[in-house]
Design a protein around this motif. Structure first.
Motif, PDB file in Angstrom:
ATOM      1  N   GLN A 150      57.063  34.279  86.488  1.00 37.65           N
ATOM      2  CA  GLN A 150      58.279  34.379  86.899  1.00 37.65           C
ATOM      3  C   GLN A 150      59.128  33.097  86.697  1.00 37.65           C
ATOM      4  O   GLN A 150      58.454  32.226  87.572  1.00 37.65           O
ATOM      5  CB  GLN A 150      58.383  35.062  88.292  1.00 37.65           C
ATOM      6  N   MET A 151      60.065  33.152  86.009  1.00 39.73           N
ATOM      7  CA  MET A 151      60.776  31.757  86.080  1.00 39.73           C
ATOM      8  C   MET A 151      62.182  32.024  86.511  1.00 39.73           C
ATOM      9  O   MET A 151      62.951  32.884  86.006  1.00 39.73           O
ATOM     10  CB  MET A 151      60.736  31.336  84.504  1.00 39.73           C
ATOM     11  N   ASN A 152      62.614  31.151  87.313  1.00 39.04           N
ATOM     12  CA  ASN A 152      63.901  31.277  88.130  1.00 39.04           C
ATOM     13  C   ASN A 152      64.395  29.910  87.812  1.00 39.04           C
ATOM     14  O   ASN A 152      63.940  28.968  87.482  1.00 39.04           O
ATOM     15  CB  ASN A 152      63.727  31.473  89.489  1.00 39.04           C
ATOM     16  N   SER A 153      65.896  29.844  87.991  1.00 40.94           N
ATOM     17  CA  SER A 153      66.515  28.674  87.835  1.00 40.94           C
ATOM     18  C   SER A 153      66.307  28.069  86.668  1.00 40.94           C
ATOM     19  O   SER A 153      66.152  26.619  86.491  1.00 40.94           O
ATOM     20  CB  SER A 153      66.188  27.705  88.998  1.00 40.94           C
ATOM     21  N   LEU A 154      66.252  28.590  85.510  1.00 42.97           N
ATOM     22  CA  LEU A 154      65.825  27.910  84.253  1.00 42.97           C
ATOM     23  C   LEU A 154      66.835  27.050  83.761  1.00 42.97           C
ATOM     24  O   LEU A 154      67.838  27.103  84.047  1.00 42.97           O
ATOM     25  CB  LEU A 154      65.604  29.210  83.131  1.00 42.97           C
ATOM     26  N   LYS A 155      65.990  25.981  83.193  1.00 48.18           N
ATOM     27  CA  LYS A 155      66.983  24.882  82.478  1.00 48.18           C
ATOM     28  C   LYS A 155      66.981  25.003  81.120  1.00 48.18           C
ATOM     29  O   LYS A 155      65.974  25.287  80.558  1.00 48.18           O
ATOM     30  CB  LYS A 155      66.496  23.633  83.222  1.00 48.18           C
ATOM     31  N   PRO A 156      67.864  24.118  80.267  1.00 49.31           N
ATOM     32  CA  PRO A 156      67.650  23.727  78.931  1.00 49.31           C
ATOM     33  C   PRO A 156      66.437  23.398  78.549  1.00 49.31           C
ATOM     34  O   PRO A 156      65.623  23.774  77.642  1.00 49.31           O
ATOM     35  CB  PRO A 156      69.086  22.962  78.473  1.00 49.31           C
ATOM     36  N   GLU A 157      66.028  22.448  79.333  1.00 53.13           N
ATOM     37  CA  GLU A 157      64.503  21.643  78.976  1.00 53.13           C
ATOM     38  C   GLU A 157      63.258  22.573  79.043  1.00 53.13           C
ATOM     39  O   GLU A 157      62.347  22.342  78.769  1.00 53.13           O
ATOM     40  CB  GLU A 157      64.407  20.594  79.843  1.00 53.13           C
ATOM     41  N   ASP A 158      63.629  23.935  79.850  1.00 52.77           N
ATOM     42  CA  ASP A 158      62.447  24.869  79.850  1.00 52.77           C
ATOM     43  C   ASP A 158      62.043  25.608  78.410  1.00 52.77           C
ATOM     44  O   ASP A 158      61.426  26.530  78.221  1.00 52.77           O
ATOM     45  CB  ASP A 158      62.630  25.864  80.869  1.00 52.77           C
ATOM     46  N   THR A 159      63.340  25.448  77.429  1.00 52.76           N
ATOM     47  CA  THR A 159      63.056  25.801  76.236  1.00 52.76           C
ATOM     48  C   THR A 159      61.789  25.560  75.434  1.00 52.76           C
ATOM     49  O   THR A 159      61.600  24.339  75.410  1.00 52.76           O
ATOM     50  CB  THR A 159      64.469  25.642  75.396  1.00 52.76           C
ATOM     51  N   ALA A 160      61.033  26.507  75.077  1.00 52.71           N
ATOM     52  CA  ALA A 160      59.836  26.381  74.408  1.00 52.71           C
ATOM     53  C   ALA A 160      59.163  27.724  74.049  1.00 52.71           C
ATOM     54  O   ALA A 160      59.690  28.843  74.515  1.00 52.71           O
ATOM     55  CB  ALA A 160      58.926  25.702  75.267  1.00 52.71           C
ATOM     56  N   VAL A 161      57.991  27.705  73.369  1.00 52.72           N
ATOM     57  CA  VAL A 161      57.308  28.725  72.890  1.00 52.72           C
ATOM     58  C   VAL A 161      56.301  28.979  74.457  1.00 52.72           C
ATOM     59  O   VAL A 161      55.635  27.894  74.212  1.00 52.72           O
ATOM     60  CB  VAL A 161      56.586  28.952  71.798  1.00 52.72           C
ATOM     61  N   GLY A 196      43.556  31.229  89.562  1.00 58.70           N
ATOM     62  CA  GLY A 196      42.453  31.579  89.420  1.00 58.70           C
ATOM     63  C   GLY A 196      41.824  32.863  89.654  1.00 58.70           C
ATOM     64  O   GLY A 196      42.722  33.749  90.007  1.00 58.70           O
ATOM     65  N   SER A 197      40.616  33.058  89.223  1.00 62.21           N
ATOM     66  CA  SER A 197      40.135  34.651  89.653  1.00 62.21           C
ATOM     67  C   SER A 197      40.556  35.065  91.174  1.00 62.21           C
ATOM     68  O   SER A 197      40.592  36.072  91.527  1.00 62.21           O
ATOM     69  CB  SER A 197      38.905  34.702  89.043  1.00 62.21           C
ATOM     70  N   GLY A 198      40.309  34.114  91.913  1.00 63.48           N
ATOM     71  CA  GLY A 198      40.519  34.071  93.462  1.00 63.48           C
ATOM     72  C   GLY A 198      42.169  34.160  93.945  1.00 63.48           C
ATOM     73  O   GLY A 198      42.184  34.483  95.090  1.00 63.48           O
ATOM     74  N   GLY A 199      42.935  33.916  93.103  1.00 67.99           N
ATOM     75  CA  GLY A 199      44.220  33.897  93.092  1.00 67.99           C
ATOM     76  C   GLY A 199      45.010  32.630  93.739  1.00 67.99           C
ATOM     77  O   GLY A 199      45.933  32.395  93.833  1.00 67.99           O
ATOM     78  N   ASN A 200      44.370  31.312  93.459  1.00 68.21           N
ATOM     79  CA  ASN A 200      44.629  30.230  93.784  1.00 68.21           C
ATOM     80  C   ASN A 200      45.592  29.773  92.635  1.00 68.21           C
ATOM     81  O   ASN A 200      45.136  30.002  91.455  1.00 68.21           O
ATOM     82  CB  ASN A 200      43.796  29.056  93.910  1.00 68.21           C
ATOM     83  N   THR A 201      46.698  29.093  92.966  1.00 70.41           N
ATOM     84  CA  THR A 201      47.678  28.676  91.994  1.00 70.41           C
ATOM     85  C   THR A 201      47.708  27.215  91.593  1.00 70.41           C
ATOM     86  O   THR A 201      47.710  26.422  92.958  1.00 70.41           O
ATOM     87  CB  THR A 201      49.038  29.348  92.000  1.00 70.41           C
ATOM     88  N   ASN A 202      48.376  26.744  90.801  1.00 71.18           N
ATOM     89  CA  ASN A 202      48.656  25.354  90.308  1.00 71.18           C
ATOM     90  C   ASN A 202      49.849  25.225  89.477  1.00 71.18           C
ATOM     91  O   ASN A 202      49.778  26.179  88.594  1.00 71.18           O
ATOM     92  CB  ASN A 202      47.571  24.602  89.878  1.00 71.18           C
ATOM     93  N   TYR A 203      50.863  24.265  89.718  1.00 70.07           N
ATOM     94  CA  TYR A 203      51.956  24.178  88.738  1.00 70.07           C
ATOM     95  C   TYR A 203      52.123  22.565  88.139  1.00 70.07           C
ATOM     96  O   TYR A 203      51.979  21.799  88.939  1.00 70.07           O
ATOM     97  CB  TYR A 203      53.272  24.627  89.630  1.00 70.07           C
ATOM     98  N   ALA A 204      52.725  22.916  86.994  1.00 67.74           N
ATOM     99  CA  ALA A 204      53.246  21.361  86.734  1.00 67.74           C
ATOM    100  C   ALA A 204      54.545  21.003  87.506  1.00 67.74           C
ATOM    101  O   ALA A 204      55.226  22.065  88.107  1.00 67.74           O
ATOM    102  CB  ALA A 204      53.889  21.391  85.283  1.00 67.74           C
ATOM    103  N   ASP A 205      54.565  19.605  87.953  1.00 66.25           N
ATOM    104  CA  ASP A 205      55.587  19.024  88.617  1.00 66.25           C
ATOM    105  C   ASP A 205      56.939  19.621  88.268  1.00 66.25           C
ATOM    106  O   ASP A 205      57.917  19.951  89.057  1.00 66.25           O
ATOM    107  CB  ASP A 205      55.575  17.767  88.795  1.00 66.25           C
ATOM    108  N   SER A 206      57.069  19.795  86.978  1.00 71.60           N
ATOM    109  CA  SER A 206      58.375  20.114  86.329  1.00 71.60           C
ATOM    110  C   SER A 206      58.903  21.430  86.846  1.00 71.60           C
ATOM    111  O   SER A 206      60.137  21.778  86.444  1.00 71.60           O
ATOM    112  CB  SER A 206      58.415  19.881  84.814  1.00 71.60           C
ATOM    113  N   VAL A 207      57.859  22.390  87.252  1.00 73.28           N
ATOM    114  CA  VAL A 207      58.265  23.666  87.443  1.00 73.28           C
ATOM    115  C   VAL A 207      58.022  24.262  88.858  1.00 73.28           C
ATOM    116  O   VAL A 207      58.458  25.425  89.344  1.00 73.28           O
ATOM    117  CB  VAL A 207      57.628  24.721  86.506  1.00 73.28           C
ATOM    118  N   LYS A 208      57.559  23.432  89.470  1.00 80.01           N
ATOM    119  CA  LYS A 208      57.226  23.708  91.227  1.00 80.01           C
ATOM    120  C   LYS A 208      58.419  23.985  91.626  1.00 80.01           C
ATOM    121  O   LYS A 208      59.722  23.583  91.690  1.00 80.01           O
ATOM    122  CB  LYS A 208      56.725  22.427  91.753  1.00 80.01           C
ATOM    123  N   GLY A 209      58.332  25.237  92.459  1.00 79.63           N
ATOM    124  CA  GLY A 209      59.535  25.853  93.401  1.00 79.63           C
ATOM    125  C   GLY A 209      60.506  26.730  92.342  1.00 79.63           C
ATOM    126  O   GLY A 209      61.394  27.056  92.784  1.00 79.63           O
TER     127      GLY A 209
END
Length: 114
Positions: free
Chosen positions: A80-91, A51-64
């Motif tokens: 920033q994407m760490n510990s990438l998995k093949p299932e992260d492949t996408a546009v 958000g404009s105030g900096g609050n964040t939310n994530y899909a369960d599949s990418v949390k952490g």
């Protein structure tokens, strides 16, 4: 508003990438930003929001593993994407929401493969 996404590429499983989304307007600081992705043959899905105030939310599949951030001085959002998995492949697409208006970047391809 024009959005320019960059930073995609080919990475091995377990690797990292940082995506950037540069906006053309100074009203960026007032906007909510999001990253979506669309894998081949699948629907576009929401990955993360900030958000404009900096609050964040994530899909369960990418949390952490993924972190969304923004630099209002540069009119830029990051993923920033760490510990990438093949299932992260996408546009990956960035999205800017200002009031009732939605703007989309052109997408950047992330391929996770050995």
């Amino acid at each position: 508003v024009q959005l320019q996404a960059s930073g995609g590429g080919l990475v091995q499983p377990g690797g990292s990438l940082r995506l950037s989304c540069a906006a053309s307007r100074s009203t960026f600081s007032l906007a909510n930003m999001a990253w979506y992705r669309q894998a081949p043959g699948k629907q576009r899905e929401l990955v993360a929001t900030i958000g404009s105030g900096g609050n964040t939310n994530y899909a369960d599949s990418v949390k952490g593993r993924f972190t969304i951030s923004r630099d209002n001085a540069k009119n830029t959002a990051y993923l920033q994407m760490n510990s990438l998995k093949p299932e992260d492949t996408a546009v990956y697409f960035c999205n800017l929401v200002l009031g009732s208006l939605h703007y989309w970047g052109q997408g950047t391809l992330v391929t996770v493969s050995s």
